[in-house]
Design a protein around this motif. Sequence first.
Motif, PDB file in Angstrom:
ATOM      1  N   ASP A   1      82.481  65.685  79.056  1.00  0.00           N
ATOM      2  CA  ASP A   1      81.795  65.167  80.237  1.00  0.00           C
ATOM      3  C   ASP A   1      80.888  63.976  79.885  1.00  0.00           C
ATOM      4  O   ASP A   1      79.797  63.854  80.417  1.00  0.00           O
ATOM      5  CB  ASP A   1      80.984  66.300  80.878  1.00  0.00           C
ATOM      6  CG  ASP A   1      80.567  65.953  82.297  1.00  0.00           C
ATOM      7  OD1 ASP A   1      81.344  65.265  82.991  1.00  0.00           O
ATOM      8  OD2 ASP A   1      79.460  66.351  82.692  1.00  0.00           O
ATOM      9  N   LEU A   2      81.338  63.138  78.976  1.00  0.00           N
ATOM     10  CA  LEU A   2      80.544  61.968  78.582  1.00  0.00           C
ATOM     11  C   LEU A   2      80.314  61.048  79.773  1.00  0.00           C
ATOM     12  O   LEU A   2      81.186  60.886  80.623  1.00  0.00           O
ATOM     13  CB  LEU A   2      81.272  61.197  77.477  1.00  0.00           C
ATOM     14  CG  LEU A   2      81.434  61.935  76.154  1.00  0.00           C
ATOM     15  CD1 LEU A   2      82.400  61.184  75.249  1.00  0.00           C
ATOM     16  CD2 LEU A   2      80.083  62.117  75.477  1.00  0.00           C
ATOM     17  N   LYS A   3      79.131  60.444  79.825  1.00  0.00           N
ATOM     18  CA  LYS A   3      78.777  59.567  80.942  1.00  0.00           C
ATOM     19  C   LYS A   3      78.897  58.085  80.595  1.00  0.00           C
ATOM     20  O   LYS A   3      79.135  57.255  81.466  1.00  0.00           O
ATOM     21  CB  LYS A   3      77.328  59.831  81.390  1.00  0.00           C
ATOM     22  CG  LYS A   3      77.049  61.289  81.728  1.00  0.00           C
ATOM     23  CD  LYS A   3      77.802  61.733  82.952  1.00  0.00           C
ATOM     24  CE  LYS A   3      77.438  63.148  83.332  1.00  0.00           C
ATOM     25  NZ  LYS A   3      78.541  63.888  83.892  1.00  0.00           N
ATOM     26  N   SER A   4      78.685  57.738  79.302  1.00  0.00           N
ATOM     27  CA  SER A   4      78.672  56.338  78.894  1.00  0.00           C
ATOM     28  C   SER A   4      78.835  56.256  77.380  1.00  0.00           C
ATOM     29  O   SER A   4      78.793  57.277  76.683  1.00  0.00           O
ATOM     30  CB  SER A   4      77.336  55.688  79.295  1.00  0.00           C
ATOM     31  OG  SER A   4      76.277  56.288  78.551  1.00  0.00           O
ATOM     32  N   LEU A   5      78.988  55.035  76.872  1.00  0.00           N
ATOM     33  CA  LEU A   5      79.057  54.841  75.420  1.00  0.00           C
ATOM     34  C   LEU A   5      77.745  55.278  74.779  1.00  0.00           C
ATOM     35  O   LEU A   5      77.745  55.910  73.726  1.00  0.00           O
ATOM     36  CB  LEU A   5      79.369  53.377  75.091  1.00  0.00           C
ATOM     37  CG  LEU A   5      79.466  53.042  73.595  1.00  0.00           C
ATOM     38  CD1 LEU A   5      80.514  53.918  72.903  1.00  0.00           C
ATOM     39  CD2 LEU A   5      79.770  51.571  73.407  1.00  0.00           C
TER      40      LEU A   5
ATOM     41  N   ALA B   1      88.064  67.003  72.312  1.00  0.00           N
ATOM     42  CA  ALA B   1      87.132  66.992  73.449  1.00  0.00           C
ATOM     43  C   ALA B   1      86.632  65.570  73.717  1.00  0.00           C
ATOM     44  O   ALA B   1      86.516  65.153  74.871  1.00  0.00           O
ATOM     45  CB  ALA B   1      85.960  67.928  73.169  1.00  0.00           C
ATOM     46  N   ILE B   2      86.342  64.820  72.665  1.00  0.00           N
ATOM     47  CA  ILE B   2      85.895  63.425  72.838  1.00  0.00           C
ATOM     48  C   ILE B   2      87.006  62.620  73.507  1.00  0.00           C
ATOM     49  O   ILE B   2      86.761  61.842  74.434  1.00  0.00           O
ATOM     50  CB  ILE B   2      85.467  62.804  71.500  1.00  0.00           C
ATOM     51  CG1 ILE B   2      84.186  63.480  70.990  1.00  0.00           C
ATOM     52  CG2 ILE B   2      85.259  61.292  71.643  1.00  0.00           C
ATOM     53  CD1 ILE B   2      83.773  63.084  69.583  1.00  0.00           C
ATOM     54  N   ARG B   3      88.249  62.812  73.060  1.00  0.00           N
ATOM     55  CA  ARG B   3      89.376  62.101  73.672  1.00  0.00           C
ATOM     56  C   ARG B   3      89.501  62.426  75.160  1.00  0.00           C
ATOM     57  O   ARG B   3      89.733  61.541  75.978  1.00  0.00           O
ATOM     58  CB  ARG B   3      90.676  62.498  72.981  1.00  0.00           C
ATOM     59  CG  ARG B   3      91.200  61.434  72.056  1.00  0.00           C
ATOM     60  CD  ARG B   3      92.575  61.702  71.574  1.00  0.00           C
ATOM     61  NE  ARG B   3      92.863  61.584  70.182  1.00  0.00           N
ATOM     62  CZ  ARG B   3      92.232  60.912  69.261  1.00  0.00           C
ATOM     63  NH1 ARG B   3      91.179  60.273  69.531  1.00  0.00           N
ATOM     64  NH2 ARG B   3      92.619  60.849  68.026  1.00  0.00           N
ATOM     65  N   ARG B   4      89.353  63.712  75.501  1.00  0.00           N
ATOM     66  CA  ARG B   4      89.414  64.099  76.920  1.00  0.00           C
ATOM     67  C   ARG B   4      88.280  63.431  77.700  1.00  0.00           C
ATOM     68  O   ARG B   4      88.473  62.992  78.834  1.00  0.00           O
ATOM     69  CB  ARG B   4      89.371  65.618  77.067  1.00  0.00           C
ATOM     70  CG  ARG B   4      90.679  66.292  76.666  1.00  0.00           C
ATOM     71  CD  ARG B   4      90.728  67.766  77.030  1.00  0.00           C
ATOM     72  NE  ARG B   4      89.755  68.572  76.319  1.00  0.00           N
ATOM     73  CZ  ARG B   4      89.945  69.133  75.116  1.00  0.00           C
ATOM     74  NH1 ARG B   4      91.096  68.973  74.493  1.00  0.00           N
ATOM     75  NH2 ARG B   4      89.006  69.864  74.559  1.00  0.00           N
ATOM     76  N   GLY B   5      87.107  63.340  77.093  1.00  0.00           N
ATOM     77  CA  GLY B   5      85.982  62.664  77.735  1.00  0.00           C
ATOM     78  C   GLY B   5      86.274  61.187  77.968  1.00  0.00           C
ATOM     79  O   GLY B   5      85.944  60.630  79.018  1.00  0.00           O
ATOM     80  N   LEU B   6      86.923  60.549  76.990  1.00  0.00           N
ATOM     81  CA  LEU B   6      87.276  59.134  77.128  1.00  0.00           C
ATOM     82  C   LEU B   6      88.377  58.946  78.169  1.00  0.00           C
ATOM     83  O   LEU B   6      88.386  57.952  78.899  1.00  0.00           O
ATOM     84  CB  LEU B   6      87.727  58.569  75.774  1.00  0.00           C
ATOM     85  CG  LEU B   6      86.651  58.495  74.680  1.00  0.00           C
ATOM     86  CD1 LEU B   6      87.263  58.008  73.374  1.00  0.00           C
ATOM     87  CD2 LEU B   6      85.488  57.626  75.094  1.00  0.00           C
TER      88      LEU B   6
END
Length: 129
Positions: free
Chosen positions: A46-50, A104-109
Amino acid sequence: MTIRQPCPPGACVCDREQLLETPGADQRILQLTRQEEKKLLERLEDLKSLQDLERMQQLMYQQLGIRVHVAPGHTEVKSMRGIQILIDDLPGMCRKTRQSIPAAIRRGLEKRPEIAYRLLDAHDLFREG
């Protein structure tokens, strides 16, 4: 302090027991229980930004000793698979965790491609020659 339960015998190569037996070893990774890992993975998806990704990388290192490197791969980046996500070796880190964090990071991206574009931009891939 609650620490992660051991993996079934033969299922992992995390060297958990060796880490526990080594005096003065950095054991922060063992605080990542399966429940805490689930929260971490949800947060990475669920990342919002870089800046959010960079903050999560910083927090993972400060709290758990996990160093995650996220950068464009050496070949042309045509999809999220072209972004390289590497984790430094860390005694005590479960093999499944080592695989699930980059996923998980890839899914967030994939959810927010603009983060990947900012990442590419930060590495000068969009700069005109």
